[in-house]
Design a protein around this motif. Structure first.
Motif, PDB file in Angstrom:
ATOM      1  N   UNK A 141      39.540  44.214  48.475  1.00  0.00           N
ATOM      2  CA  UNK A 141      39.399  45.189  47.389  1.00  0.00           C
ATOM      3  C   UNK A 141      40.040  44.671  46.098  1.00  0.00           C
ATOM      4  N   UNK A 142      41.176  43.972  46.218  1.00  0.00           N
ATOM      5  CA  UNK A 142      41.806  43.381  45.035  1.00  0.00           C
ATOM      6  C   UNK A 142      40.881  42.345  44.411  1.00  0.00           C
ATOM      7  N   UNK A 143      40.309  41.500  45.246  1.00  0.00           N
ATOM      8  CA  UNK A 143      39.375  40.482  44.751  1.00  0.00           C
ATOM      9  C   UNK A 143      38.145  41.121  44.120  1.00  0.00           C
ATOM     10  N   UNK A 144      37.664  42.182  44.721  1.00  0.00           N
ATOM     11  CA  UNK A 144      36.509  42.909  44.175  1.00  0.00           C
ATOM     12  C   UNK A 144      36.812  43.400  42.755  1.00  0.00           C
ATOM     13  N   UNK A 145      37.972  43.984  42.583  1.00  0.00           N
ATOM     14  CA  UNK A 145      38.366  44.508  41.282  1.00  0.00           C
ATOM     15  C   UNK A 145      38.453  43.379  40.246  1.00  0.00           C
ATOM     16  N   UNK A 146      39.053  42.261  40.644  1.00  0.00           N
ATOM     17  CA  UNK A 146      39.211  41.130  39.720  1.00  0.00           C
ATOM     18  C   UNK A 146      37.863  40.535  39.335  1.00  0.00           C
ATOM     19  N   UNK A 147      37.042  40.221  40.332  1.00  0.00           N
ATOM     20  CA  UNK A 147      35.773  39.547  40.053  1.00  0.00           C
ATOM     21  C   UNK A 147      34.797  40.446  39.305  1.00  0.00           C
ATOM     22  N   UNK A 148      34.735  41.728  39.676  1.00  0.00           N
ATOM     23  CA  UNK A 148      33.789  42.612  38.996  1.00  0.00           C
ATOM     24  C   UNK A 148      34.177  42.824  37.538  1.00  0.00           C
ATOM     25  N   UNK A 149      35.475  42.956  37.283  1.00  0.00           N
ATOM     26  CA  UNK A 149      35.889  43.179  35.892  1.00  0.00           C
ATOM     27  C   UNK A 149      35.671  41.944  35.027  1.00  0.00           C
ATOM     28  N   UNK A 150      35.929  40.769  35.595  1.00  0.00           N
ATOM     29  CA  UNK A 150      35.848  39.557  34.796  1.00  0.00           C
ATOM     30  C   UNK A 150      34.454  38.937  34.765  1.00  0.00           C
ATOM     31  N   UNK A 151      33.707  39.091  35.854  1.00  0.00           N
ATOM     32  CA  UNK A 151      32.372  38.489  35.890  1.00  0.00           C
ATOM     33  C   UNK A 151      31.296  39.436  35.378  1.00  0.00           C
ATOM     34  N   UNK A 152      31.518  40.751  35.526  1.00  0.00           N
ATOM     35  CA  UNK A 152      30.483  41.718  35.148  1.00  0.00           C
ATOM     36  C   UNK A 152      30.789  42.453  33.851  1.00  0.00           C
ATOM     37  N   UNK A 153      32.058  42.424  33.405  1.00  0.00           N
ATOM     38  CA  UNK A 153      32.460  43.167  32.212  1.00  0.00           C
ATOM     39  C   UNK A 153      31.945  44.602  32.263  1.00  0.00           C
ATOM     40  N   UNK A 154      32.281  45.310  33.352  1.00  0.00           N
ATOM     41  CA  UNK A 154      31.733  46.653  33.555  1.00  0.00           C
ATOM     42  C   UNK A 154      32.166  47.612  32.455  1.00  0.00           C
ATOM     43  N   UNK A 155      31.203  48.374  31.956  1.00  0.00           N
ATOM     44  CA  UNK A 155      31.472  49.362  30.924  1.00  0.00           C
ATOM     45  C   UNK A 155      31.919  50.682  31.549  1.00  0.00           C
ATOM     46  N   UNK A 156      32.518  51.518  30.721  1.00  0.00           N
ATOM     47  CA  UNK A 156      32.917  52.852  31.168  1.00  0.00           C
ATOM     48  C   UNK A 156      31.656  53.657  31.488  1.00  0.00           C
ATOM     49  N   UNK A 157      31.653  54.371  32.619  1.00  0.00           N
ATOM     50  CA  UNK A 157      30.490  55.160  33.020  1.00  0.00           C
ATOM     51  C   UNK A 157      30.551  56.560  32.401  1.00  0.00           C
ATOM     52  N   UNK A 158      29.420  57.246  32.453  1.00  0.00           N
ATOM     53  CA  UNK A 158      29.391  58.606  31.906  1.00  0.00           C
ATOM     54  C   UNK A 158      30.274  59.551  32.711  1.00  0.00           C
ATOM     55  N   UNK A 159      30.472  59.255  34.007  1.00  0.00           N
ATOM     56  CA  UNK A 159      31.345  60.113  34.813  1.00  0.00           C
ATOM     57  C   UNK A 159      32.811  59.903  34.436  1.00  0.00           C
ATOM     58  N   UNK A 160      33.174  58.648  34.109  1.00  0.00           N
ATOM     59  CA  UNK A 160      34.521  58.403  33.608  1.00  0.00           C
ATOM     60  C   UNK A 160      34.742  59.128  32.287  1.00  0.00           C
TER      61      UNK A 160
END
Length: 537
Positions: A141-160
């Motif tokens: 889960x830690x790796x998931x958080x790191x890779x998704x944030x840095x590789x995907x640059x996820x934007x804030x969702x409408x639910x957030x």
């Protein structure tokens, strides 16, 4: 004008209501008319002759139940007046003949896929992270958080943004920016699996999990994998490696393995994993889509959240599609053994090899015995949602579910975690549980999963596109964020099963080529639940 009722097979003594029928209404079926005794909702069935206690209920031309009360001609069947009953099958009684459909228009069709060195072709290009034991879930889960944030640059969702507005006591939400492809790497997806297995249970379940994960690494949609181990668990690294060696003796895919008890601190281990995985992902990103014949497609066939229309629209469409694939030289896998109860005779007669017919019956028998030993039975398979929408016995549900396999010969019978090796139609022993079944289909080599539903089931898979196919138009309109393809126009008579199967194959080619993203992928539904071989219906 839409027909009001339908008899699926000439041998049937029940008819399906295609629309809501009112008490006292008269309906016509061929040259016969019937007075409806009680209000009958669409998808439910009424009997076409008077039945006494113990008389057989026949649908799809097979036994699906017995009358537990007298039932009058035109009266709806329910769990109160019908009990589950299926025919007993001992052996193969004949060899079923089959005429392949005309596939001339499909022979030269291609999709854009990812070619692997072993000859398989993927519909996706995925780098996969997974643990061998649940103790490593947190690190994954830690790796998931790191890779998704840095590789995907996820934007804030409408639910957030919604929650943020509530926290700030604001009535307005800031608009979400339009989605753009902000990935660092364009040709590779990075996916993560966690699970609750690998230790603490019986050794057989740990070994089965190792084979399942090996199947995921071998799946053509996977470019390579990062594997996390604690070190002391039942599912040892060598068990996983041996399972992969058995499936793919000449495996060329990169596999990075880290064992925490040999790696020092968590920080040191995670730093090493990130560095090594990044380099491997960068290499995998160089693989690009190239044309491949559609015979390289391996389609997993599944149904979940079924209704009374599933067996007369969506599932027969998959059956015709399966026959087309068999004619083309492609592969399909029919699973969910509890939902083949009652149609065993047809299936064993379609087995090309006698030993496969015997193996299928033995796997069914062993599965059912394990369920009975736990105090249940296949007759408990229909869910409350199934029953509410017209599937009142397991045999009735099974007869409709089996339609996904069409009528082509069965070229192989696989047990859970066994990898596909034959073209054409294959049977795979899995439970009917939606996510466990999808998980198993992918572990056995499916590179696209076709999932029919009459009620709506929100699930997907981390490495394979899952195409959701609705049995009725109402569902497609009510849950458009979940459904990819609608077969409701078969019910209304606007389209034939053959026409919808060809439409579906065209759609699958688009999905397999990366031109269309499934709704499950858009919703980021990456479900993975391994079957623990105890009891799971």
């Amino acid at each position: 004008m839409q027909k009001k009722v339908l008899k699926v097979n000439p041998k049937d003594n029940v008819a399906v209501a295609l629309v809501d029928l009112a008490q006292g209404e008269t309906v016509t079926l061929g040259e016969l008319t019937y007075e409806i005794i009680k209000d009958t909702k669409a998808k439910h069935k009424f009997v076409t002759e008077d039945l006494a206690v113990g008389d057989s209920i026949i649908m799809y031309g097979v036994l699906v139940g017995k009358a537990s009360q007298p039932i009058r001609k035109g009266e709806v069947i329910t769990t109160e007046n019908v009990k589950h009953q299926s025919a007993k099958v001992e052996r193969k009684t004949e060899t079923t003949s089959w005429t392949a459909p005309n596939v001339d228009k499909w022979k030269d069709k291609t999709f854009m896929g990812y070619h692997r060195e072993d000859g398989q072709v993927g519909t996706e290009n995925v780098w996969l992270f997974f643990p061998l034991v649940f103790c490593e879930n947190r690190n994954v889960e830690i790796l998931k958080d790191v890779f998704e944030k840095e590789l995907l640059f996820e934007k804030v969702t409408k639910h957030q943004l919604l929650l943020r507005s509530l926290i700030n006591n604001s009535e307005t939400e800031t608009a979400v920016e339009e989605e753009q492809d902000s990935r660092v790497f364009k040709n590779i997806e990075v996916k993560f699996i966690t699970h609750q297995g690998g230790c603490g249970g019986i050794r057989q379940d740990a070994e089965a999990l190792g084979r399942l994960l090996a199947g995921y690494v071998n799946n053509p949609n996977v470019a390579g994998a990062t594997v996390l181990s604690l070190g002391c668990q039942n599912l040892q690294v060598q068990i996983f490696k041996d399972a992969l060696e058995k499936i793919s003796p000449d495996n060329k895919k990169p596999i990075i393995v880290y064992e925490q008890q040999k790696s020092g601190t968590v920080d040191e281990m995670l730093s090493g994993i990130i560095k090594d995985s990044y380099e491997a992902i960068k290499q995998a990103n160089e693989i690009e889509r190239k044309p491949a014949p559609i015979s390289k497609l391996v389609l997993g066939l599944e149904c979940g959240g079924s209704d009374g229309f599933s067996g007369i629209s969506a599932n027969p469409v998959l059956g015709q599609l399966s026959d087309l694939m068999a004619g083309i030289g492609g592969s399909t896998i029919l699973s969910e053994f509890p939902e083949l109860c009652g149609v065993e005779q047809e299936l064993v007669n379609r087995c090309v090899k006698e030993e496969d017919a015997e193996r299928f019956l033995q796997l069914m028998k062993d599965f059912e015995n394990s369920v009975v030993a736990a105090g249940s039975g296949f007759d408990m398979n229909p869910s409350p949602g199934n029953i509410k929408d017209g599937l009142i016995t397991d045999a009735m549900k099974s007869a409709g579910a089996a339609k996904k396999g069409g009528s082509s010969p069965i070229n192989d019978v696989l047990d859970f975690t066994e990898y596909i090796k034959e073209p054409g139609l294959n049977l795979l022993c899995t439970p009917g549980n939606d996510v466990e079944c999808t998980t198993a289909l992918v572990g056995s080599g499916s590179n696209v999963v076709l999932f029919t539903t009459g009620l709506g089931t929100p699930t997907g898979n981390p490495v394979v596109p899952v195409v959701k196919i609705s049995s009725n138009t109402s569902l497609s309109e009510r849950m458009p964020d979940i459904i990819d393809f609608n077969t409701g126009d078969v019910i209304t008579g606007e389209k034939s099963i053959d026409e919808k199967a060809e439409e579906l194959l065209e759609f699958i080619i688009e999905v397999a080529s990366g031109e269309v993203k499934t709704k499950a992928a858009i919703l980021n539904q990456n479900d993975f639940i391994p079957w623990r071989r105890g009891v799971s219906l």
